[in-house]
Design an enzyme around this catalytic site. Structure first.
Site, PDB file in Angstrom:
ATOM      1  N   GLY A   1     -25.596 -42.980  39.803  1.00 29.34           N
ATOM      2  CA  GLY A   1     -26.364 -43.999  40.522  1.00 29.34           C
ATOM      3  C   GLY A   1     -25.820 -45.411  40.395  1.00 29.34           C
ATOM      4  O   GLY A   1     -26.589 -46.376  40.509  1.00 29.34           O
TER       5      GLY A   1
ATOM      6  N   MET B   1     -25.162 -34.961  46.600  1.00 27.81           N
ATOM      7  CA  MET B   1     -24.166 -33.909  46.718  1.00 27.81           C
ATOM      8  C   MET B   1     -24.747 -32.601  47.257  1.00 27.81           C
ATOM      9  O   MET B   1     -24.430 -31.527  46.766  1.00 27.81           O
ATOM     10  CB  MET B   1     -23.463 -33.701  45.357  1.00 27.81           C
TER      11      MET B   1
ATOM     12  N   ILE C   1     -25.653 -30.687  51.152  1.00 32.59           N
ATOM     13  CA  ILE C   1     -25.559 -30.810  52.604  1.00 32.59           C
ATOM     14  C   ILE C   1     -26.976 -30.689  53.172  1.00 32.59           C
ATOM     15  O   ILE C   1     -27.693 -29.730  52.882  1.00 32.59           O
ATOM     16  CB  ILE C   1     -24.644 -29.709  53.185  1.00 32.59           C
ATOM     17  N   LEU C   2     -27.365 -31.688  53.964  1.00 26.62           N
ATOM     18  CA  LEU C   2     -28.702 -31.674  54.563  1.00 26.62           C
ATOM     19  C   LEU C   2     -28.698 -30.760  55.791  1.00 26.62           C
ATOM     20  O   LEU C   2     -27.703 -30.720  56.538  1.00 26.62           O
ATOM     21  CB  LEU C   2     -29.097 -33.094  54.971  1.00 26.62           C
TER      22      LEU C   2
ATOM     23  N   ASN D   1     -24.148 -42.149  54.923  1.00 30.87           N
ATOM     24  CA  ASN D   1     -23.503 -41.539  53.758  1.00 30.87           C
ATOM     25  C   ASN D   1     -22.315 -42.385  53.315  1.00 30.87           C
ATOM     26  O   ASN D   1     -21.529 -42.857  54.140  1.00 30.87           O
ATOM     27  CB  ASN D   1     -23.013 -40.132  54.127  1.00 30.87           C
TER      28      ASN D   1
ATOM     29  N   HIS E   1     -18.808 -42.374  51.238  1.00 28.63           N
ATOM     30  CA  HIS E   1     -17.803 -41.410  50.756  1.00 28.63           C
ATOM     31  C   HIS E   1     -16.586 -42.183  50.238  1.00 28.63           C
ATOM     32  O   HIS E   1     -16.102 -43.093  50.912  1.00 28.63           O
ATOM     33  CB  HIS E   1     -17.389 -40.457  51.879  1.00 28.63           C
TER      34      HIS E   1
ATOM     35  N   GLU F   1     -16.447 -49.602  46.767  1.00 33.65           N
ATOM     36  CA  GLU F   1     -17.617 -48.998  47.430  1.00 33.65           C
ATOM     37  C   GLU F   1     -18.892 -49.788  47.137  1.00 33.65           C
ATOM     38  O   GLU F   1     -19.755 -49.903  48.003  1.00 33.65           O
ATOM     39  CB  GLU F   1     -17.763 -47.500  47.148  1.00 33.65           C
TER      40      GLU F   1
HETATM   41  C1  GAR Z   1     -19.640 -42.267  44.721  1.00 30.11           C
HETATM   42  O1  GAR Z   1     -18.272 -42.446  44.454  1.00 30.11           O
HETATM   43  C2  GAR Z   1     -19.841 -41.790  46.147  1.00 30.11           C
HETATM   44  O2  GAR Z   1     -18.961 -42.393  47.036  1.00 30.11           O
HETATM   45  C3  GAR Z   1     -19.576 -40.317  45.992  1.00 30.11           C
HETATM   46  O3  GAR Z   1     -20.280 -39.983  44.815  1.00 30.11           O
HETATM   47  C4  GAR Z   1     -20.173 -41.082  43.905  1.00 30.11           C
HETATM   48  C5  GAR Z   1     -21.531 -41.387  43.324  1.00 30.11           C
HETATM   49  O4  GAR Z   1     -21.427 -42.367  42.321  1.00 30.11           O
HETATM   50  N1  GAR Z   1     -20.000 -39.552  47.117  1.00 30.11           N
HETATM   51  C6  GAR Z   1     -19.336 -38.483  47.560  1.00 30.11           C
HETATM   52  O5  GAR Z   1     -18.349 -38.045  47.015  1.00 30.11           O
HETATM   53  C7  GAR Z   1     -19.909 -37.843  48.803  1.00 30.11           C
HETATM   54  N2  GAR Z   1     -19.079 -36.772  49.194  1.00 30.11           N
HETATM   55  P1  GAR Z   1     -22.710 -43.106  41.774  1.00 30.11           P
HETATM   56  O6  GAR Z   1     -23.718 -42.002  41.429  1.00 30.11           O
HETATM   57  O7  GAR Z   1     -22.246 -43.826  40.547  1.00 30.11           O
HETATM   58  O8  GAR Z   1     -23.234 -44.025  42.829  1.00 30.11           O
END
Ligand code: GAR
Length: 201
Positions: A14, A92, A94-95, A109, A111, A181
């Site tokens: 998170g 993580m 798929i909806l 989303n 990514h 991100e």
């Molecule tokens: C993030 O890097 C996000 O971009 C990725 O999960 C991580 C969550 O980090 N999402 C994916 O890979 C979607 N396919 P966080 O829990 O520290 O925010």
């Protein structure tokens, strides 16, 4: 004007949720996180939500759970918070299309890769390995709408290239992608909330 309602779906640490909570708190984002929902009990994001005084809801799913049933209950739960945006921040699962159709143009989303590259889990590690093999020279981050059950694919809202350097370790690259991100996600939400305000004006 009423602030935008954000419902955040998470499965893990998170850190992206945290930057959203902080930006709402500081007023950088004219929005409120109205609920945080995790499909995993051990997701640290639930603690972050509780610490911020935001409803932190566990909607536990194991492999035996029927996807349709799970998503139908999830949709009811989410709808109860009247979200203007549903943000998949490290969600993580798929909806199902039934869930997605209930919230058209409202699910986004994040990514940690460029559009069309490394869908699914471990995107940063796979980009790092591809760089080592000489297959790519850079990676990136994107935020896109979720129009169907495709994994990490959909109309791109924002994207940002992240460079990879020969001296990078996987930790260096992960750190650079996460910093990127965190910035891009806030910028994207700001943009979408701004568009909503214009639409209501
Ligand atoms: C993030 O890097 C996000 O971009 C990725 O999960 C991580 C969550 O980090 N999402 C994916 O890979 C979607 N396919 P966080 O829990 O520290 O925010």
């Amino acid at each position: 004007m009423k602030k935008a309602s954000l419902v955040i779906l998470i499965s893990g640490n998170g850190s992206n949720l945290q930057v959203i909570l902080d930006a709402c708190q500081s007023g950088l984002l004219k929005a409120d996180v109205t609920a945080v929902i995790s499909n995993r009990q051990d997701a640290y994001g639930l603690v972050r939500a509780r610490n911020a005084g935001v409803p932190a809801i566990l909607k536990h799913a194991d492999k035996r759970v029927d996807r349709k049933e799970f998503d139908s209950e999830l949709a009811e739960l989410v709808d109860g918070y009247h979200p203007d945006l549903i943000i998949l921040a490290g969600w993580m699962r798929i909806l199902t299309i039934a869930f997605i159709r209930r919230f058209p143009q409202r699910i986004i989303n994040l990514h940690p890769a460029l559009p069309g590259t490394f869908p699914g889990v471990h995107a940063i590690e796979r980009a790092f390995d591809a760089y080592q093999r000489g297959e790519i020279t850079q990676t990136g981050v994107m935020v896109h709408y979720v129009p169907d059950e495709g994994v990490d694919i959909g109309p791109v809202i924002t994207r940002q290239v992240v460079p990879i350097y020969p001296s990078d370790t996987i930790d260096d690259l992960e750190e650079r992608v996460h910093v990127c991100e965190h910035e891009l996600l806030i910028e994207t939400i700001q943009k979408l909330v701004g568009q909503m305000e214009e639409g209501h004006a």
